[in-house]
Design a protein around this motif. Structure first.
Motif, PDB file in Angstrom:
ATOM      1  N   ARG A   1       0.886  -0.945  -0.104  1.00  0.00           N
ATOM      2  CA  ARG A   1      -0.197  -0.036   0.356  1.00  0.00           C
ATOM      3  C   ARG A   1       1.168   1.791   0.049  1.00  0.00           C
ATOM      4  O   ARG A   1       0.709   2.108  -0.951  1.00  0.00           O
ATOM      5  CB  ARG A   1      -0.538  -0.337   0.932  1.00  0.00           C
ATOM      6  N   PHE A   2       1.855   1.070   0.974  1.00  0.00           N
ATOM      7  CA  PHE A   2       3.181   2.292   0.862  1.00  0.00           C
ATOM      8  C   PHE A   2       3.650   3.026  -0.868  1.00  0.00           C
ATOM      9  O   PHE A   2       3.360   3.949  -1.128  1.00  0.00           O
ATOM     10  CB  PHE A   2       4.113   2.196   1.621  1.00  0.00           C
TER      11      PHE A   2
ATOM     12  N   GLU B   1       1.061   3.479  -2.629  1.00  0.00           N
ATOM     13  CA  GLU B   1       0.554   5.356  -2.349  1.00  0.00           C
ATOM     14  C   GLU B   1       1.687   6.843  -3.325  1.00  0.00           C
ATOM     15  O   GLU B   1       1.056   7.539  -3.685  1.00  0.00           O
ATOM     16  CB  GLU B   1       0.531   5.520  -1.191  1.00  0.00           C
ATOM     17  N   TYR B   2       2.731   6.113  -3.111  1.00  0.00           N
ATOM     18  CA  TYR B   2       3.726   6.719  -4.000  1.00  0.00           C
ATOM     19  C   TYR B   2       4.103   6.877  -4.919  1.00  0.00           C
ATOM     20  O   TYR B   2       4.772   7.480  -6.257  1.00  0.00           O
ATOM     21  CB  TYR B   2       5.242   5.781  -3.054  1.00  0.00           C
TER      22      TYR B   2
ATOM     23  N   LYS C   1       5.973   5.810   7.354  1.00  0.00           N
ATOM     24  CA  LYS C   1       4.988   5.445   7.608  1.00  0.00           C
ATOM     25  C   LYS C   1       4.880   4.409   8.460  1.00  0.00           C
ATOM     26  O   LYS C   1       6.003   3.846   8.854  1.00  0.00           O
ATOM     27  CB  LYS C   1       4.258   4.745   6.151  1.00  0.00           C
TER      28      LYS C   1
END
Length: 202
Positions: free
Chosen positions: A10-11, A14-15, A177
């Motif tokens: 997910r991280f 998002e990037y 995060k």
């Protein structure tokens, strides 16, 4: 018997990381679940682990020459490839400071221009006293001690420590995060995991 880490993917999503055809190296993969998830997303995957048994198991699932056994606190990354992403989970806090600096220089050398370096560490373990109602209040007066395994030499670091280390070794921080997770059945054991995402800037 391990599942890929949802927070990690997910991280990266998002990037805006594009997985297809990207060269991805995991340092300390153990079960290899994250690498196999990268493979599903059409990345070209490579892995290094100190555990020979883990290396042999993963060599059955991805090209054998893409998986190596090394102690990354002391040994160079053994691939001739330049990577789009190098990442690790639950690895860097086992290194001493000199080993960390060696490790960061090693990672930097093996990244492509503007390649990404992502790592996760445990920032804090907390135990709520039994008589405190769980209300997501993490003030010091309501907390007890860490619960890291006694035989597991986990070292806890504040995020600022690693952020300065990254900056001093030619990485620009582009994302952070944290993930708070409870352990056990009564929500009194709490672990705070931190992810730092940086980019090679020279």
């Amino acid at each position: 018997y391990a599942a890929a880490n949802v927070s990690l993917f997910r991280f990266l999503g998002e990037y805006g990381f594009k997985f297809k055809n990207k060269k991805v190296l995991e340092l300390g993969f153990f079960h290899g679940a994250d690498l196999l998830e990268f493979k599903k997303r059409k990345s070209k995957v490579y892995g290094i682990d100190i555990n020979l048994s883990a290396v042999k198991k993963l060599q059955k699932k991805i090209p054998k020459n893409n998986v190596k056994q090394r102690d990354l606190g002391k040994n160079e990354i053994p691939f001739s490839e330049k990577f789009d992403l190098i990442y690790s989970r639950d690895f860097i806090y086992y290194l001493e400071r000199k080993e960390m600096i060696f490790h960061l220089k090693n990672v930097y050398k093996n990244l492509k221009k503007k390649g990404l370096y992502l790592f996760q560490f445990i920032e804090k373990d907390l135990i709520l006293p039994k008589n405190i109602a769980h209300n997501y209040n993490f003030k010091k007066k309501n907390l007890n001690r860490s619960f890291a395994e006694k035989k597991n030499p986990v070292k806890f670091y504040n995020s600022n420590y690693f952020e300065k280390l990254l900056k001093n070794n030619n990485f620009n921080l582009v994302g952070k995060k944290f993930v708070i997770e409870s352990y056990g059945l009564k929500e009194n054991k709490i672990r705070i995991n931190k992810y730092l995402l940086s980019i090679k800037w020279r």
